[in-house]
Design a protein around this motif. Structure first.
Motif, PDB file in Angstrom:
ATOM      1  N   HIS A  97      -1.085  19.517  14.243  1.00 28.62           N
ATOM      2  CA  HIS A  97      -2.012  18.731  13.430  1.00 28.62           C
ATOM      3  C   HIS A  97      -2.296  17.389  14.093  1.00 28.62           C
ATOM      4  O   HIS A  97      -1.407  16.790  14.705  1.00 28.62           O
ATOM      5  CB  HIS A  97      -1.418  18.417  12.048  1.00 28.62           C
ATOM      6  CG  HIS A  97      -1.074  19.601  11.212  1.00 28.62           C
ATOM      7  ND1 HIS A  97      -2.018  20.486  10.743  1.00 28.62           N
ATOM      8  CD2 HIS A  97       0.120  20.023  10.713  1.00 28.62           C
ATOM      9  CE1 HIS A  97      -1.415  21.411   9.997  1.00 28.62           C
ATOM     10  NE2 HIS A  97      -0.123  21.143   9.978  1.00 28.62           N
ATOM     11  N   THR A 150      -6.554  20.742  12.825  1.00 24.83           N
ATOM     12  CA  THR A 150      -5.368  21.591  12.885  1.00 24.83           C
ATOM     13  C   THR A 150      -5.655  22.706  13.886  1.00 24.83           C
ATOM     14  O   THR A 150      -6.741  23.287  13.870  1.00 24.83           O
ATOM     15  CB  THR A 150      -5.048  22.187  11.512  1.00 24.83           C
ATOM     16  OG1 THR A 150      -4.683  21.135  10.616  1.00 24.83           O
ATOM     17  CG2 THR A 150      -3.903  23.196  11.595  1.00 24.83           C
ATOM     18  N   THR A 192      -3.933  13.992  12.203  1.00 23.12           N
ATOM     19  CA  THR A 192      -4.418  13.485  10.925  1.00 23.12           C
ATOM     20  C   THR A 192      -5.118  12.149  11.135  1.00 23.12           C
ATOM     21  O   THR A 192      -4.552  11.231  11.727  1.00 23.12           O
ATOM     22  CB  THR A 192      -3.241  13.303   9.943  1.00 23.12           C
ATOM     23  OG1 THR A 192      -2.623  14.586   9.733  1.00 23.12           O
ATOM     24  CG2 THR A 192      -3.712  12.749   8.617  1.00 23.12           C
ATOM     25  N   THR A 231      -6.638  16.958   5.465  1.00 28.10           N
ATOM     26  CA  THR A 231      -6.502  15.586   4.974  1.00 28.10           C
ATOM     27  C   THR A 231      -7.489  15.259   3.864  1.00 28.10           C
ATOM     28  O   THR A 231      -7.149  14.575   2.895  1.00 28.10           O
ATOM     29  CB  THR A 231      -6.665  14.590   6.136  1.00 28.10           C
ATOM     30  OG1 THR A 231      -5.706  14.904   7.153  1.00 28.10           O
ATOM     31  CG2 THR A 231      -6.461  13.162   5.681  1.00 28.10           C
ATOM     32  N   THR A 243     -11.218  22.226  11.177  1.00 30.09           N
ATOM     33  CA  THR A 243     -11.620  20.835  11.013  1.00 30.09           C
ATOM     34  C   THR A 243     -12.670  20.749   9.923  1.00 30.09           C
ATOM     35  O   THR A 243     -12.854  21.706   9.147  1.00 30.09           O
ATOM     36  CB  THR A 243     -12.141  20.255  12.350  1.00 30.09           C
ATOM     37  OG1 THR A 243     -12.314  18.851  12.213  1.00 30.09           O
ATOM     38  CG2 THR A 243     -13.428  20.920  12.782  1.00 30.09           C
ATOM     39  N   ASP A 293      -6.424   9.314   8.966  1.00 30.66           N
ATOM     40  CA  ASP A 293      -6.310   8.825   7.594  1.00 30.66           C
ATOM     41  C   ASP A 293      -6.265   7.302   7.636  1.00 30.66           C
ATOM     42  O   ASP A 293      -5.195   6.699   7.733  1.00 30.66           O
ATOM     43  CB  ASP A 293      -5.049   9.398   6.947  1.00 30.66           C
ATOM     44  CG  ASP A 293      -4.992   9.170   5.450  1.00 30.66           C
ATOM     45  OD1 ASP A 293      -5.958   8.608   4.901  1.00 30.66           O
ATOM     46  OD2 ASP A 293      -3.982   9.538   4.832  1.00 30.66           O
ATOM     47  N   VAL A 300      -2.815  16.979   5.468  1.00 30.57           N
ATOM     48  CA  VAL A 300      -2.414  16.796   6.852  1.00 30.57           C
ATOM     49  C   VAL A 300      -3.415  17.529   7.732  1.00 30.57           C
ATOM     50  O   VAL A 300      -3.998  18.548   7.330  1.00 30.57           O
ATOM     51  CB  VAL A 300      -0.977  17.324   7.087  1.00 30.57           C
ATOM     52  CG1 VAL A 300      -0.897  18.816   6.837  1.00 30.57           C
ATOM     53  CG2 VAL A 300      -0.481  16.992   8.485  1.00 30.57           C
ATOM     54  N   GLY A 301      -3.673  17.017   8.941  1.00 31.00           N
ATOM     55  CA  GLY A 301      -4.583  17.685   9.866  1.00 31.00           C
ATOM     56  C   GLY A 301      -5.943  17.917   9.236  1.00 31.00           C
ATOM     57  O   GLY A 301      -6.525  17.035   8.595  1.00 31.00           O
ATOM     58  N   ARG A 357     -10.885  10.340   5.991  1.00 28.38           N
ATOM     59  CA  ARG A 357      -9.882  11.268   5.463  1.00 28.38           C
ATOM     60  C   ARG A 357     -10.169  12.644   6.059  1.00 28.38           C
ATOM     61  O   ARG A 357     -10.795  13.498   5.426  1.00 28.38           O
ATOM     62  CB  ARG A 357      -9.950  11.341   3.934  1.00 28.38           C
ATOM     63  CG  ARG A 357      -9.908   9.995   3.219  1.00 28.38           C
ATOM     64  CD  ARG A 357      -8.490   9.445   3.198  1.00 28.38           C
ATOM     65  NE  ARG A 357      -8.414   8.243   2.376  1.00 28.38           N
ATOM     66  CZ  ARG A 357      -8.466   6.995   2.845  1.00 28.38           C
ATOM     67  NH1 ARG A 357      -8.590   6.796   4.151  1.00 28.38           N
ATOM     68  NH2 ARG A 357      -8.388   5.958   2.040  1.00 28.38           N
ATOM     69  N   THR A 358      -9.773  12.849   7.291  1.00 33.17           N
ATOM     70  CA  THR A 358     -10.093  14.105   7.968  1.00 33.17           C
ATOM     71  C   THR A 358      -9.069  14.361   9.060  1.00 33.17           C
ATOM     72  O   THR A 358      -8.038  13.702   9.135  1.00 33.17           O
ATOM     73  CB  THR A 358     -11.531  14.056   8.529  1.00 33.17           C
ATOM     74  OG1 THR A 358     -11.946  15.365   8.912  1.00 33.17           O
ATOM     75  CG2 THR A 358     -11.657  13.086   9.688  1.00 33.17           C
ATOM     76  N   GLY A 359      -9.333  15.333   9.924  1.00 39.88           N
ATOM     77  CA  GLY A 359      -8.405  15.640  11.010  1.00 39.88           C
ATOM     78  C   GLY A 359      -8.688  16.997  11.611  1.00 39.88           C
ATOM     79  O   GLY A 359      -9.733  17.612  11.369  1.00 39.88           O
TER      80      GLY A 359
END
Length: 392
Positions: A43, A60, A45, A182, A106, A47, A178-179, A56-58
């Motif tokens: 991941h 994985t 993250t 998020t 994503t 944030d 997470v990732g 607020r994203t990320g």
């Protein structure tokens, strides 16, 4: 079959910690996708709490098998439940039945960046791509996190995917916000990444005496569902717990968002059988209350770490084994996918912390103790001999 769970890098209790254990098959040691040997998850993250526009994203990533997945491609099967999505690389998977890169998750507008990240990773490790052989087919899945994230800011970049690949581990998988999870929301509550696994004894009830054990692991990116529909172990808890903000925004309340279900197994299944397994992810989604709304894109992808197709075959014919389908074994795999998908969705909800994002939008955390209380009350009501269900 018994297994000893490994510790997880998170503080929130998982559903199973609170007695919420969907289905009958036992989980693997960490009850996650990485219980399938050779599978890794990473991941990154993004944030940014102090930013003027909240991010607020990320990203994985899932490394689907050990070694080079370009030179030795895992066999895969894809099921598009509802194609309201912007994923990349799926048509070639459906046509050829193989993967040839890690998988990236994503947000919707980050697909291009994630695609480039996977391309860079493939080029770095394979000088033959684009020179002495063809190109490469990155696989990217997405959900819309625009309720909480500044999605127009295009904050996910190719290097984030590369960082997630560098961080990929075969250990227990963090869940929730997470990732890629998020900024995701499911059933009006904060959700995101969830995972679960099931163990299957091949010889049980078959008399074949092989004693073979297989693992099915599932990872979901959960961003779907109407608040009132949330169901846990058959109990419609969403009717009691509906968060008020799900009524305040029409598109959000309709359940637009999407869900991605990734399914790995070490069983020798072929592409057709893997697609059959992927279809059963819909059973798990439905058990949680998902009905596959018009604006919610649902995708399920299953692959085998055992069956690998060489990029350069040794000859004109390739021999391969497959699971028998004239006995009870295949149904155990279907059950495993359904159960693990259901638990993974619930896990994404139980693990996620509350998040406030763009324009003041807020996604609260699911009140786990209240949920378990509602389930306990429902169990008492339907138990024979209870006051409102007298024994006959």
């Amino acid at each position: 079959m018994t297994s000893t769970p490994r510790p997880r890098p998170q503080s929130q209790p998982r559903p199973r910690d609170l007695g919420i254990a969907p289905g009958t098959l036992p989980p693997g040691p960490s009850n996650s996708l990485t219980d399938v040997p050779g599978v890794r998850v990473g991941h990154v993250t993004l944030d940014h709490h102090d930013a003027e526009t909240p991010v607020r994203t990320g990203a994985t990533v899932v490394v689907p098998a050990p070694g080079s997945v370009f030179r030795e491609k895992p066999v895969a099967g894809l099921e598009v439940v509802n194609g309201f999505g912007k994923a990349a690389g799926l048509s070639q998977i459906a046509e050829l039945g193989v993967l040839e890169t890690p998988l990236a998750l994503t947000n919707t507008l980050g697909v291009g960046a994630a695609f480039e990240g996977l391309v860079r990773h493939a080029l770095d490790g394979h000088p033959e791509i684009g020179t002495t052989t063809g190109t490469v087919n990155p696989a990217v899945f997405e959900c819309n996190d625009g309720w909480l994230n500044d999605i127009r800011g295009l904050h996910v970049r190719p290097e984030h995917v590369l960082d997630a690949l560098s961080a990929a581990s075969d250990g227990p998988v963090p869940e929730g916000a997470v990732g890629a999870g998020t900024g995701m929301v499911a059933f009006g509550w904060k959700a995101g990444i969830g995972t679960s696994s099931r163990l299957i004894e091949a010889g049980e009830g078959t008399g074949d005496g092989t004693g073979a054990r297989y693992t099915v692991g599932v990872l979901v990116l959960a961003n779907f569902g109407v608040a009132e529909d949330l169901t846990v172990l058959g109990v419609p808890v969403g009717r009691t717990l509906t968060p008020h903000q799900a009524r305040e925004q029409a598109e959000f309340a309709r359940g637009a968002g999407s869900c991605v279900v990734l399914i790995a197994t070490d069983a020798p299944a072929d592409a057709r059988q893997l697609r059959r397994m992927a279809k059963r992810a819909t059973v798990g989604l439905a058990r949680t209350g998902g009905i596959v709304q018009h604006g919610s894109g649902e995708y399920a992808l299953a692959w085998s770490t055992t069956h690998r197709v060489p990029h350069r075959p040794a000859g004109p014919v390739r021999a391969a084994s497959a699971l028998a389908e004239d006995g009870p074994l295949i149904d155990r795999f279907f059950r495993a996918v359904a159960e693990a998908t259901e638990e993974a969705v619930l896990g994404s909800l139980f693990a996620a912390r509350p998040v406030t994002g763009v324009r003041g939008h807020h996604a609260p955390a699911l009140p786990a103790e209240t949920v378990t209380g509602l389930i306990g009350d429902a169990t008492l009501r339907v138990r024979p001999g209870a006051p409102d269900h007298p024994a006959t």
